[in-house]
Write a protein that holds these residues in place. Structure first.
Motif, short mmCIF file in Angstrom:
data_model
loop_
_atom_site.label_atom_id
_atom_site.label_comp_id
_atom_site.label_asym_id
_atom_site.label_seq_id
_atom_site.Cartn_x
_atom_site.Cartn_y
_atom_site.Cartn_z
N GLY A 117 0.81 -1.20 0.00
CA GLY A 117 0.00 0.00 0.00
C GLY A 117 0.85 1.26 0.00
N GLY A 177 -2.84 4.73 2.59
CA GLY A 177 -2.60 3.46 1.92
C GLY A 177 -1.70 2.53 2.70
N SER A 180 -3.81 1.35 5.78
CA SER A 180 -4.92 0.49 5.38
C SER A 180 -4.42 -0.87 4.93
CB SER A 180 -5.75 1.15 4.27
OG SER A 180 -4.98 1.35 3.11
N SER A 181 -3.22 -0.93 4.36
CA SER A 181 -2.64 -2.22 3.98
C SER A 181 -2.35 -3.06 5.22
CB SER A 181 -1.35 -2.02 3.19
OG SER A 181 -1.62 -1.50 1.92
N TYR A 212 -7.03 -9.86 1.78
CA TYR A 212 -6.13 -8.72 1.83
C TYR A 212 -6.39 -7.78 0.65
CZ TYR A 212 -1.75 -6.08 1.42
OH TYR A 212 -0.82 -5.08 1.29
N ARG A 216 -7.92 -3.89 0.81
CA ARG A 216 -7.23 -2.72 0.27
C ARG A 216 -8.11 -1.96 -0.71
NH1 ARG A 216 -2.78 -3.63 -3.00
NH2 ARG A 216 -2.53 -1.38 -2.90
N ASP A 220 -9.81 2.12 -0.44
CA ASP A 220 -9.18 3.14 -1.27
C ASP A 220 -10.12 4.32 -1.48
OD1 ASP A 220 -6.89 3.77 -3.22
OD2 ASP A 220 -8.70 4.08 -4.43
#
Length: 254
Positions: A117, A177, A180-181, A212, A216, A220
């Motif tokens: 991410g 990002g 959140s990953s 996963y 992601r 977004d």
């Protein structure tokens, strides 16, 4: 620049580009907006504490601060005590790392192929003049709120500058990002009900990988529905009045 790497050369940079550089063995990336003339506007904490987790990680992961190099830049001066939205030369921003460009308007397939991410988003970027206006307005007014690695970090700042999009909710964590990953990875391993559908190692890996990727994508900023386009003047005015920070972080990191 392609699927395997977003690395670019300095000669390819254009004002308004969202750039980043990895820190501490690719554990964390620092993000900013290229302003032209080898200068970068970015959001940081002071004195080598950019990570800001409140744990030992603050001492382990390198900060974006130029003070981390142990020397004072002739162009930037001593920025070790500056915090918030600042402007630094490209060398200080990179702090010895390589230069990468964050990508916008990528396809879902490309997004998923970038397993790490904080490198791209499905969202579209605004024109470069609009991007630079937001970044410079936030710089002039130090107007992006209080830095938080989990809720309001350098990647959030850069993506807001590029898109003007902010999340409406106040409680979500892991909105950049990079974060959140991490959240998606933890969810895939610990919370997926589908993990009980298979007991083979290969099956578990396939299920975790699928969860996963889904985690992601749905987090977004280019696909979420709980975001608004917020004029930078309104954001700065809101923070200046001391109102609750209901829209101070984005979802594409730090």
């Amino acid at each position: 620049m392609g699927v395997l790497s977003n690395k670019i050369e300095r000669e390819q940079l254009k004002p308004g580009d969202h750039i980043y550089s990895w820190r501490s063995a690719y554990i964390y990336a620092h993000h900013g907006i290229y302003a032209g003339d080898s200068m970068v506007i970015h959001f940081t904490r002071a004195a080598g504490q950019e990570v800001g987790t409140g744990t030992i990680l603050d001492q382990f992961i390198f900060s974006s601060s130029p003070s981390n190099t142990g020397t004072v830049c002739e162009r930037c001066g001593d920025q070790s005590r500056l915090h918030g939205v600042i402007i630094s030369c490209l060398d200080c921003f990179l702090s010895g790392g390589n230069l990468y460009e964050f990508r916008y308007s990528v396809t879902p397939a490309f997004f998923i192929s970038k397993a790490r991410g904080g490198t791209c988003t499905l969202a579209a970027s605004d024109p470069s003049d609009v991007v630079l206006h937001r970044a410079r307005y936030l710089l002039d007014n130090n107007g992006f709120g209080m830095y938080s690695i989990f809720k309001n970090n350098c990647e959030d700042f850069a993506i807001y500058s590029k898109t003007g999009l902010l999340v409406e909710t106040t409680f979500s964590v892991g909105r950049s990002g990079q974060i959140s990953s991490l959240t998606a990875a933890l969810t895939a391993v610990a919370s997926s009900p589908l993990r009980f559908l298979t007991t083979s190692p290969g099956g578990l890996i396939a299920v975790a990988s699928s969860m996963y990727c889904i985690g992601r994508v749905v987090s977004d900023i280019g696909i979420r529905r709980d975001v608004n386009k917020i004029p930078v003047e309104s954001l700065v005015a809101q923070l200046g009045r001391g109102e609750p920070e209901t829209v101070t972080a984005t979802v594409p990191a730090g």
